[in-house]
Structures are given as structure tokens and as C-alpha cells.
Design a protein around this motif. Structure first.
Motif, PDB file in Angstrom:
ATOM      1  N   LEU A  33       0.806  -1.210   0.000  1.00 19.55           N
ATOM      2  CA  LEU A  33       0.000   0.000   0.000  1.00 19.55           C
ATOM      3  C   LEU A  33       0.847   1.271   0.000  1.00 19.55           C
ATOM      4  O   LEU A  33       1.821   1.369   0.756  1.00 19.55           O
ATOM      5  CB  LEU A  33      -0.903  -0.002   1.235  1.00 19.55           C
ATOM      6  CG  LEU A  33      -1.770  -1.256   1.404  1.00 19.55           C
ATOM      7  CD1 LEU A  33      -2.499  -1.219   2.732  1.00 19.55           C
ATOM      8  CD2 LEU A  33      -2.729  -1.411   0.249  1.00 19.55           C
ATOM      9  N   GLU A  34       0.431   2.223  -0.826  1.00 19.64           N
ATOM     10  CA  GLU A  34       1.135   3.509  -0.864  1.00 19.64           C
ATOM     11  C   GLU A  34       0.994   4.201   0.484  1.00 19.64           C
ATOM     12  O   GLU A  34      -0.072   4.228   1.079  1.00 19.64           O
ATOM     13  CB  GLU A  34       0.575   4.397  -1.978  1.00 19.64           C
ATOM     14  CG  GLU A  34       1.392   5.656  -2.172  1.00 19.64           C
ATOM     15  CD  GLU A  34       1.091   6.393  -3.470  1.00 19.64           C
ATOM     16  OE1 GLU A  34       1.819   7.356  -3.749  1.00 19.64           O
ATOM     17  OE2 GLU A  34       0.153   6.010  -4.184  1.00 19.64           O
ATOM     18  N   GLY A  35       2.088   4.734   0.984  1.00 21.05           N
ATOM     19  CA  GLY A  35       2.100   5.392   2.281  1.00 21.05           C
ATOM     20  C   GLY A  35       2.441   4.451   3.430  1.00 21.05           C
ATOM     21  O   GLY A  35       2.756   4.898   4.519  1.00 21.05           O
ATOM     22  N   VAL A  36       2.364   3.147   3.169  1.00 21.24           N
ATOM     23  CA  VAL A  36       2.727   2.156   4.179  1.00 21.24           C
ATOM     24  C   VAL A  36       3.947   1.377   3.703  1.00 21.24           C
ATOM     25  O   VAL A  36       4.959   1.329   4.384  1.00 21.24           O
ATOM     26  CB  VAL A  36       1.567   1.161   4.447  1.00 21.24           C
ATOM     27  CG1 VAL A  36       1.984   0.078   5.429  1.00 21.24           C
ATOM     28  CG2 VAL A  36       0.336   1.900   4.939  1.00 21.24           C
ATOM     29  N   HIS A  37       3.839   0.785   2.521  1.00 21.19           N
ATOM     30  CA  HIS A  37       4.903  -0.061   1.981  1.00 21.19           C
ATOM     31  C   HIS A  37       5.739   0.634   0.911  1.00 21.19           C
ATOM     32  O   HIS A  37       6.827   0.172   0.594  1.00 21.19           O
ATOM     33  CB  HIS A  37       4.309  -1.331   1.383  1.00 21.19           C
ATOM     34  CG  HIS A  37       3.508  -2.113   2.363  1.00 21.19           C
ATOM     35  ND1 HIS A  37       2.136  -2.186   2.291  1.00 21.19           N
ATOM     36  CD2 HIS A  37       3.879  -2.825   3.452  1.00 21.19           C
ATOM     37  CE1 HIS A  37       1.696  -2.940   3.298  1.00 21.19           C
ATOM     38  NE2 HIS A  37       2.730  -3.328   4.021  1.00 21.19           N
ATOM     39  N   GLU A  52      11.400  -2.596   5.624  1.00 21.87           N
ATOM     40  CA  GLU A  52      11.006  -2.987   6.972  1.00 21.87           C
ATOM     41  C   GLU A  52       9.487  -3.156   7.092  1.00 21.87           C
ATOM     42  O   GLU A  52       8.999  -4.074   7.750  1.00 21.87           O
ATOM     43  CB  GLU A  52      11.532  -1.980   8.003  1.00 21.87           C
ATOM     44  CG  GLU A  52      13.035  -2.039   8.208  1.00 21.87           C
ATOM     45  CD  GLU A  52      13.855  -1.379   7.081  1.00 21.87           C
ATOM     46  OE1 GLU A  52      15.073  -1.585   7.061  1.00 21.87           O
ATOM     47  OE2 GLU A  52      13.275  -0.660   6.238  1.00 21.87           O
ATOM     48  N   ALA A  53       8.716  -2.276   6.445  1.00 24.03           N
ATOM     49  CA  ALA A  53       7.247  -2.380   6.481  1.00 24.03           C
ATOM     50  C   ALA A  53       6.778  -3.615   5.730  1.00 24.03           C
ATOM     51  O   ALA A  53       5.866  -4.321   6.176  1.00 24.03           O
ATOM     52  CB  ALA A  53       6.617  -1.126   5.892  1.00 24.03           C
ATOM     53  N   ILE A  54       7.400  -3.900   4.595  1.00 25.90           N
ATOM     54  CA  ILE A  54       7.029  -5.079   3.812  1.00 25.90           C
ATOM     55  C   ILE A  54       7.360  -6.350   4.586  1.00 25.90           C
ATOM     56  O   ILE A  54       6.536  -7.260   4.695  1.00 25.90           O
ATOM     57  CB  ILE A  54       7.739  -5.057   2.440  1.00 25.90           C
ATOM     58  CG1 ILE A  54       7.203  -3.893   1.605  1.00 25.90           C
ATOM     59  CG2 ILE A  54       7.563  -6.387   1.712  1.00 25.90           C
ATOM     60  CD1 ILE A  54       7.993  -3.602   0.354  1.00 25.90           C
ATOM     61  N   GLU A  55       8.551  -6.400   5.142  1.00 25.41           N
ATOM     62  CA  GLU A  55       8.976  -7.580   5.894  1.00 25.41           C
ATOM     63  C   GLU A  55       8.060  -7.806   7.103  1.00 25.41           C
ATOM     64  O   GLU A  55       7.622  -8.936   7.364  1.00 25.41           O
ATOM     65  CB  GLU A  55      10.427  -7.403   6.341  1.00 25.41           C
ATOM     66  CG  GLU A  55      11.009  -8.609   7.027  1.00 25.41           C
ATOM     67  CD  GLU A  55      12.475  -8.412   7.370  1.00 25.41           C
ATOM     68  OE1 GLU A  55      13.229  -9.368   7.203  1.00 25.41           O
ATOM     69  OE2 GLU A  55      12.853  -7.298   7.809  1.00 25.41           O
ATOM     70  N   ARG A  56       7.737  -6.754   7.827  1.00 22.11           N
ATOM     71  CA  ARG A  56       6.852  -6.847   8.994  1.00 22.11           C
ATOM     72  C   ARG A  56       5.489  -7.420   8.605  1.00 22.11           C
ATOM     73  O   ARG A  56       4.982  -8.348   9.219  1.00 22.11           O
ATOM     74  CB  ARG A  56       6.675  -5.456   9.609  1.00 22.11           C
ATOM     75  CG  ARG A  56       5.691  -5.395  10.769  1.00 22.11           C
ATOM     76  CD  ARG A  56       5.223  -3.981  11.053  1.00 22.11           C
ATOM     77  NE  ARG A  56       4.409  -3.491   9.951  1.00 22.11           N
ATOM     78  CZ  ARG A  56       4.481  -2.249   9.472  1.00 22.11           C
ATOM     79  NH1 ARG A  56       5.313  -1.369   9.965  1.00 22.11           N
ATOM     80  NH2 ARG A  56       3.700  -1.882   8.473  1.00 22.11           N
ATOM     81  N   ASP A  57       4.898  -6.879   7.540  1.00 22.57           N
ATOM     82  CA  ASP A  57       3.558  -7.303   7.161  1.00 22.57           C
ATOM     83  C   ASP A  57       3.537  -8.681   6.510  1.00 22.57           C
ATOM     84  O   ASP A  57       2.552  -9.404   6.638  1.00 22.57           O
ATOM     85  CB  ASP A  57       2.895  -6.249   6.284  1.00 22.57           C
ATOM     86  CG  ASP A  57       2.549  -4.992   7.083  1.00 22.57           C
ATOM     87  OD1 ASP A  57       2.667  -5.027   8.325  1.00 22.57           O
ATOM     88  OD2 ASP A  57       2.162  -3.989   6.473  1.00 22.57           O
ATOM     89  N   MET A  58       4.617  -9.063   5.842  1.00 19.42           N
ATOM     90  CA  MET A  58       4.698 -10.434   5.315  1.00 19.42           C
ATOM     91  C   MET A  58       4.693 -11.424   6.465  1.00 19.42           C
ATOM     92  O   MET A  58       3.981 -12.431   6.428  1.00 19.42           O
ATOM     93  CB  MET A  58       5.989 -10.639   4.504  1.00 19.42           C
ATOM     94  CG  MET A  58       5.927 -10.160   3.105  1.00 19.42           C
ATOM     95  SD  MET A  58       7.327 -10.726   2.101  1.00 19.42           S
ATOM     96  CE  MET A  58       8.748 -10.498   3.129  1.00 19.42           C
TER      97      MET A  58
END
Length: 82
Positions: A33-37, A52-58
Motif C-alpha cells: 500500500l502507498e504510504g505504508v509499503h 522494513e514495512a514489507i517484511e513486517r507485514d509479510m
């Protein structure tokens, strides 16, 4: 201070082992998502992904997703189960 790692689509592709086209056409704006990832620096066309945001949410999606159910990561970091 928290340091973030910014990746281009090509760099993210290598890290995730996904084709660049898959990231652009299937992941971006559905689970990334734009603004998050990712964001567009200076409002331009270039996209930078926040590792870091992508890794966390995965990791969150894989630990919260019951078998046979689709999970949708939310901007807040929560997961919506469908």
C-alpha cells in the motif's frame, strides 16, 4: 532513531524472489500500500519501497492467516480475515 531501507522495484524483486511485473501488477496497491509499503519521493513517478514495512507485514500475514482463508493487511498493521 529508526533506519529504513528504501528499495527500487528491481531491488525488491531480487529480495522477494518475485518478478518485477508481479510486484507492479499484482502486489502493488493490493497488498503493498502507498504510504505504508511504498512512496513516491517528491511526488514523482519513481517508487521506493520500505523494506522494513514489507517484511513486517509479510511475517504478520503468514502468522495470522489461518489455512484456507485470505488475509488482507491493513494500513494500521492489522490483518482483515475474509
Amino acid at each position: 532513531m529508526l533506519t529504513q531501507t528504501y528499495l527500487t522495484t528491481d531491488e525488491l524483486s531480487l529480495k522477494l524472489k518475485y518478478d518485477v511485473r508481479t510486484i507492479r501488477e499484482r502486489l502493488k496497491d493490493s497488498v503493498l500500500l502507498e504510504g505504508v509499503h511504498y512512496f513516491r519521493p517528491f511526488g514523482g513517478r519513481k517508487i521506493l519501497f520500505v523494506w522494513e514495512a514489507i517484511e513486517r507485514d509479510m511475517k504478520n500475514a503468514s502468522t495470522h492467516e489461518p489455512r484456507g482463508m485470505n488475509a488482507i493487511p491493513m494500513a494500521s498493521g492489522a490483518v482483515l480475515h475474509g
